[in-house]
Enzyme design. Sequence first.
Site, PDB file in Angstrom:
ATOM      1  N   LYS A 134      24.399  44.064  41.316  1.00  0.00           N
ATOM      2  CA  LYS A 134      24.261  42.883  40.486  1.00  0.00           C
ATOM      3  C   LYS A 134      23.058  42.076  40.989  1.00  0.00           C
ATOM      4  CE  LYS A 134      27.152  39.449  42.839  1.00  0.00           C
ATOM      5  NZ  LYS A 134      26.184  38.367  42.926  1.00  0.00           N
ATOM      6  N   GLY A 140      15.463  45.848  53.252  1.00  0.00           N
ATOM      7  CA  GLY A 140      16.108  44.600  52.889  1.00  0.00           C
ATOM      8  C   GLY A 140      17.404  44.347  53.642  1.00  0.00           C
ATOM      9  N   GLY A 195      35.909  46.349  45.766  1.00  0.00           N
ATOM     10  CA  GLY A 195      36.225  47.238  46.876  1.00  0.00           C
ATOM     11  C   GLY A 195      37.024  46.583  47.976  1.00  0.00           C
ATOM     12  N   HIS A 211      32.393  38.608  40.118  1.00  0.00           N
ATOM     13  CA  HIS A 211      33.466  38.783  41.103  1.00  0.00           C
ATOM     14  C   HIS A 211      34.815  38.277  40.589  1.00  0.00           C
ATOM     15  CE1 HIS A 211      30.324  39.916  43.691  1.00  0.00           C
ATOM     16  NE2 HIS A 211      30.101  38.783  44.313  1.00  0.00           N
ATOM     17  N   LYS A 265      20.357  47.008  55.332  1.00  0.00           N
ATOM     18  CA  LYS A 265      20.537  47.052  56.781  1.00  0.00           C
ATOM     19  C   LYS A 265      21.912  46.536  57.214  1.00  0.00           C
ATOM     20  CE  LYS A 265      16.652  44.850  57.615  1.00  0.00           C
ATOM     21  NZ  LYS A 265      15.503  44.226  58.318  1.00  0.00           N
ATOM     22  N   ASP A 296      26.408  33.954  39.760  1.00  0.00           N
ATOM     23  CA  ASP A 296      26.455  34.624  41.054  1.00  0.00           C
ATOM     24  C   ASP A 296      27.872  35.048  41.441  1.00  0.00           C
ATOM     25  OD1 ASP A 296      25.054  35.562  43.356  1.00  0.00           O
ATOM     26  OD2 ASP A 296      25.852  33.882  44.509  1.00  0.00           O
ATOM     27  N   LEU A 323      55.039  34.702  49.324  1.00  0.00           N
ATOM     28  CA  LEU A 323      55.765  34.097  48.217  1.00  0.00           C
ATOM     29  C   LEU A 323      56.452  32.832  48.712  1.00  0.00           C
ATOM     30  CD1 LEU A 323      56.844  34.319  45.270  1.00  0.00           C
ATOM     31  CD2 LEU A 323      58.786  35.595  46.219  1.00  0.00           C
ATOM     32  N   LYS A 357      37.735  28.492  40.228  1.00  0.00           N
ATOM     33  CA  LYS A 357      36.702  27.647  40.831  1.00  0.00           C
ATOM     34  C   LYS A 357      36.012  28.392  41.962  1.00  0.00           C
ATOM     35  CE  LYS A 357      39.515  24.923  44.127  1.00  0.00           C
ATOM     36  NZ  LYS A 357      39.841  23.548  44.579  1.00  0.00           N
ATOM     37  N   GLU A 365      33.068  28.998  50.046  1.00  0.00           N
ATOM     38  CA  GLU A 365      32.308  29.351  51.242  1.00  0.00           C
ATOM     39  C   GLU A 365      32.020  28.079  52.013  1.00  0.00           C
ATOM     40  OE1 GLU A 365      29.871  33.366  49.853  1.00  0.00           O
ATOM     41  OE2 GLU A 365      28.932  31.392  49.586  1.00  0.00           O
TER      42      GLU A 365
END
Length: 559
Positions: free
Chosen positions: A220, A85, A253, A312, A89, A307, A456, A405, A288
């Site tokens: 997940k 999958g 991570g 996340h 890979k 998702d 900041l 969001k 994205e």
Amino acid sequence: AVRSAGAARNGTRTAGGAQGLAAVPGAPTQGLPGRPAPSSSPSSRGTTGSLGGVGDERLPDELTELRGGPGTGEALSVVVLGASGDLAKKKIFPALFALFYQGLLPEHFTVYGYARRAMTQAEFRESLEERLTCRISAGAQCGEAMGRFLDCCRFFQGQYDSEEDFRALGGELDAFEAQFARGHRIFYLSLPPSVFVPATGAASRGASSATGWTRMIVEKPFGRDSESSAELSSALRQHLTEEQIYRIDHYLGKELVENLIVLRFSNLVFEPLWNRQFIRNVQIIFSEDFGTEGRGGYFDNYGIIRDIMQNHLLQVLALFAMEPPVSLGAEDIRTEKVKVLKSMRPVTFEDVVLGQYTGRQDGNVRLPGYLDDETVPQDSLCPTFAATALHIGNARWDGVPFLMKAGKALDRRLAEIRVQFRHVPGNIFSGKYGSDLNKETNELVIRIQPEEAIYLKINNKIPGLGMRLDHSKLDLQYESAYNVEFPDAYERLILDVINGDKRLFIRSDELEAAWALFTPLLKQLEEDDVAPETYPYGSRGPIGAHYLGAKYNVRWGDL
């Protein structure tokens, strides 16, 4: 089809990160700028038995601290289920190679790819070689190390629910581990959720280690709601203990996410301000700049809330908002995260905006809409964008809105946390020329990706005669401040599994608390067939998100 790799071994191979590096002239010493590469003469190659055979002179201090997992005279076997999958890979095997190249895999190890499709050993090796990269340092030494790593990789064809196939695999692993005091095994479930439980059961019964520990990495989604998640957890516990299960969320991570607890608890300037008295709102933003091309069928079963948001972004929120843990121990940190999640109110329909992107023409290029994907039902109401407000009902955060969001096919790729502080009371500069200080409050921004940074925003006098104010940044750009290559999130997380560190993995009660926040909303959306607001591919998302921000007197900081 090749079923057995045992015959391919010439005796017992002891080729690990260290031995591989020791035989590579000029192997890199990451993290020590300006340090000369060690000599490749035999006398300087470290001693056998240390991690990967690399002596302390070969590893910088921060990597020496990562030594753990199997000890001297012990072996490690990593089995990647779903080896053909994309995830395996593109992420898992390259992460293993990167750990090998840095000398962070044990001296005695092997890697098995397990899949249903037929593949020769040569074909498997070629499929891996196409994806491995020398991100740490290029050159001939990397090519040699890559060859040594591939020599430790084998392919095994089998069914995911076949105990017989896993017993055959277990026999090969037994043969590899026979000359060592103990053999430890990691199984990485890079599989569709529908086969998690059958694969776990078959692997546990047929290929668990008899002499060392066995650990299972589960990707997940961990269910679709509270009920299915509880069923999955219950089914996994029929074959494994909670201590053996590593529920991986690769977002934990990432460098800037892991840095959250350092930023909070090692800097006196921030912790006293980290509460409702000084913070006006917190924004967690994910966008994205591409759609679901190629995975629309999968995505349509889950949507953006399941998702991205429920896992996340909620994990980032928990790390951001938790109370100081008593130590850096895994259970202490995860316990504080659970407390935050249990203090939150379930998300309501009134605090949610949904969107779905549509196609548009961009010059000569047609940007496809979500429903243009042939794998997506034409009447799909699946949201590709969602914005919501979350509330934590504890003494630290009561009254502070956490706005979140996430969306696909937006105007840019971005993930960041924005902390907007309250206005200065009795502001004596409110009548001065320059920026509107009522809007330009102090803001701390933690950019997770791309171009990792912490900055900041402060108000400052513009140089010159008179008193004109503007806002500027105290800016830490990671790329320019640290001349090092950032490890991929999967490298950090896989190494943590080897070392038995569960700090960045999700506990069962944490998962239960997370689903409890979103399940009532998800059920309402599906029962009422709520239609998402449309927005053009490449835009900033649906207009409703701005109204949600206005409801809480918040202006989205990424605009």
